[in-house]
Scaffold this motif. Structure first.
Motif, PDB file in Angstrom:
ATOM      1  N   SER A   7       0.813  -1.217   0.000  1.00 41.52           N
ATOM      2  CA  SER A   7       0.000   0.000   0.000  1.00 41.52           C
ATOM      3  C   SER A   7       0.846   1.266   0.000  1.00 41.52           C
ATOM      4  CB  SER A   7      -0.952  -0.002   1.206  1.00 41.52           C
ATOM      5  OG  SER A   7      -1.881  -1.063   1.116  1.00 41.52           O
ATOM      6  N   THR A   8       1.956   1.240   0.723  1.00 42.25           N
ATOM      7  CA  THR A   8       2.820   2.432   0.789  1.00 42.25           C
ATOM      8  C   THR A   8       3.416   2.748  -0.575  1.00 42.25           C
ATOM      9  OG1 THR A   8       3.341   1.946   3.103  1.00 42.25           O
ATOM     10  CG2 THR A   8       4.803   3.458   1.930  1.00 42.25           C
ATOM     11  N   LYS A   9       3.951   1.724  -1.244  1.00 40.75           N
ATOM     12  CA  LYS A   9       4.525   1.933  -2.572  1.00 40.75           C
ATOM     13  C   LYS A   9       3.447   2.324  -3.580  1.00 40.75           C
ATOM     14  CE  LYS A   9       8.418  -1.218  -1.902  1.00 40.75           C
ATOM     15  NZ  LYS A   9       9.096  -2.464  -2.377  1.00 40.75           N
ATOM     16  N   LEU A  11       0.746   4.042  -2.937  1.00 46.47           N
ATOM     17  CA  LEU A  11       0.443   5.452  -2.694  1.00 46.47           C
ATOM     18  C   LEU A  11       1.493   6.353  -3.337  1.00 46.47           C
ATOM     19  CD1 LEU A  11      -1.104   7.773  -1.288  1.00 46.47           C
ATOM     20  CD2 LEU A  11       0.171   7.233   0.797  1.00 46.47           C
ATOM     21  N   GLU A  12       2.752   5.941  -3.272  1.00 42.27           N
ATOM     22  CA  GLU A  12       3.834   6.755  -3.859  1.00 42.27           C
ATOM     23  C   GLU A  12       3.682   6.906  -5.369  1.00 42.27           C
ATOM     24  OE1 GLU A  12       7.346   4.750  -2.658  1.00 42.27           O
ATOM     25  OE2 GLU A  12       7.257   5.444  -0.561  1.00 42.27           O
ATOM     26  N   ILE A  13       3.086   5.908  -6.015  1.00 44.88           N
ATOM     27  CA  ILE A  13       2.893   5.958  -7.467  1.00 44.88           C
ATOM     28  C   ILE A  13       1.968   7.105  -7.857  1.00 44.88           C
ATOM     29  CG2 ILE A  13       1.992   4.664  -9.463  1.00 44.88           C
ATOM     30  CD1 ILE A  13       2.840   2.114  -8.044  1.00 44.88           C
ATOM     31  N   GLY A  15       2.009  10.046  -6.872  1.00 45.03           N
ATOM     32  CA  GLY A  15       2.723  11.309  -6.983  1.00 45.03           C
ATOM     33  C   GLY A  15       2.556  12.216  -5.776  1.00 45.03           C
ATOM     34  N   ASP A  16       2.799  13.508  -5.999  1.00 46.12           N
ATOM     35  CA  ASP A  16       2.763  14.504  -4.935  1.00 46.12           C
ATOM     36  C   ASP A  16       1.316  14.933  -4.664  1.00 46.12           C
ATOM     37  OD1 ASP A  16       3.326  16.363  -3.046  1.00 46.12           O
ATOM     38  OD2 ASP A  16       4.462  17.718  -4.352  1.00 46.12           O
ATOM     39  N   TYR A 130      -3.364  -0.519 -12.646  1.00 49.31           N
ATOM     40  CA  TYR A 130      -1.957  -0.503 -12.266  1.00 49.31           C
ATOM     41  C   TYR A 130      -1.215  -1.471 -13.193  1.00 49.31           C
ATOM     42  CZ  TYR A 130       2.334  -1.711  -9.848  1.00 49.31           C
ATOM     43  OH  TYR A 130       3.656  -1.957  -9.556  1.00 49.31           O
ATOM     44  N   ASN A 135       5.223  -0.478 -13.584  1.00 49.21           N
ATOM     45  CA  ASN A 135       5.083   0.140 -12.268  1.00 49.21           C
ATOM     46  C   ASN A 135       4.505   1.546 -12.378  1.00 49.21           C
ATOM     47  OD1 ASN A 135       5.256   0.228  -9.422  1.00 49.21           O
ATOM     48  ND2 ASN A 135       7.200   1.339  -9.533  1.00 49.21           N
ATOM     49  N   THR A 136       3.399   1.638 -13.109  1.00 51.33           N
ATOM     50  CA  THR A 136       2.760   2.932 -13.320  1.00 51.33           C
ATOM     51  C   THR A 136       1.259   2.740 -13.456  1.00 51.33           C
ATOM     52  OG1 THR A 136       2.804   4.936 -14.668  1.00 51.33           O
ATOM     53  CG2 THR A 136       2.940   2.837 -15.836  1.00 51.33           C
TER      54      THR A 136
END
Length: 317
Positions: A7-9, A11-13, A15-16, A130, A135-136
């Motif tokens: 889940s953490t990774k 969420l990082e996908i 972006g800001d 996804y 990985n995008t």
């Protein structure tokens, strides 16, 4: 390869997200890959959130994002499910509003907020995926998209649902889609009331069955022991006996005295025929009609379930 994504990774996908005003990302615990995130409502829309005495808004928009890793396609695409809804931050932490608490929105602002149109809950499924190979995030056409842009698009659509013009089409569609369910949800309780008030039948719920979706079992249709009266050797519900007596009284008023030689004349003059017809009529009133209404009730419940499933299929298609 999905095992390498959590889940953490995930969420990082996206972006800001903080740069676009999204706050308080929370990792979901009921799924392996998913998170929720919040955003405050803008001032310019028709919906007005409740506020505490410090002017802090209580209502926020919450977006839940879930990656359905079990539905990965052969191309390595996992569908992403989005849902946005309005939430009270205070009631999420407390049982209910406590107006003596300074952190709680004031009673006046809660009342004022309730008078403004509430943004619609929205679901978005089957449009974004996804891509585990790259990985995008991609759309249904395989084009790479920014996750924060998806969140922004969904939030804007959510806010526009209260707009008089922009939200009219969505509100009209939601009203039309839900109309059959709402009509059936009115008819079904009416039949239950008729069974209870006129025919003396009660409908008990089952602990192991969702009667709202699957209907009632035959054992759920009951008459309590003290609701019976025996007439001509037949035990019937009290209300059925009252209905029968009322119908007989109307018959006597309009058809007596009978003409000699007619069937009604033989019927009135024969105790045996009267008993047979009385029992037959009581069976119709006490068994046939209630069972028919019970079957109709269950049929309407199944039809309502079909419409509900059709609405869900439109969401998850």
């Amino acid at each position: 390869m999905m095992e390498s994504v959590n889940s953490t990774k995930f969420l990082e996908i996206f972006g800001d997200v903080a740069a676009k005003g999204f706050i308080n990302p929370i990792i979901l615990t009921d799924v392996r890959i998913g998170f929720s995130i919040q955003k405050s409502y803008p001032e310019g829309i028709r919906f007005k959130p409740a506020k505490n005495e410090f002017g802090v808004a209580d209502n926020v928009a919450v977006i839940w994002v879930v990656c359905e890793e079990k539905r990965v396609s052969e191309d390595g695409l996992a569908p992403i499910r989005f849902r946005i809804s309005m939430m009270s931050t205070y009631r999420a932490k407390n049982w209910d509003y406590d107006y003596s608490d300074k952190e709680c929105p004031t009673r006046e602002s809660v009342i004022q907020s309730s008078k403004t149109p509430k943004p619609m809950d929205l679901d978005l499924v089957g449009e974004y995926f996804y891509d585990q190979n790259r990985n995008t995030l991609v759309d249904s056409g395989g084009n790479e998209v920014l996750g924060v842009a998806i969140l922004e698009e969904l939030f804007l659509e959510h806010c526009n649902s209260v707009h008089l013009i922009k939200g009219a089409k969505r509100r009209a569609k939601a009203y039309i889609d839900s109309l059959p369910v709402r009509i059936l949800s009115v008819i079904i309780p009416i039949i239950a009331i008729i069974l209870k008030k006129i025919f003396g039948r009660t409908l008990d719920e089952s602990l192991d069955r969702s009667t709202y979706l699957d209907g009632y079992l035959p054992k759920n249709l009951k008459v309590t022991e003290d609701d019976f009266i025996e007439l001509a050797g037949y035990r019937a519900a009290k209300r059925v006996i009252v209905i029968y007596a009322f119908i007989v009284a109307l018959f006597c008023l309009f058809y007596l005295p009978t003409n000699p030689g007619t069937y009604l004349d033989y019927l009135v003059g024969s105790d045996f025929l009267l008993i047979v017809h009385t029992i037959l009529f009581l069976v119709i009133l006490d068994v046939v009609i209630p069972q028919g209404l019970f079957r109709l009730l269950n049929s309407l419940i199944r039809i309502r379930k079909w419409f509900l499933n059709r609405q869900l299929s439109r969401i998850y298609k």
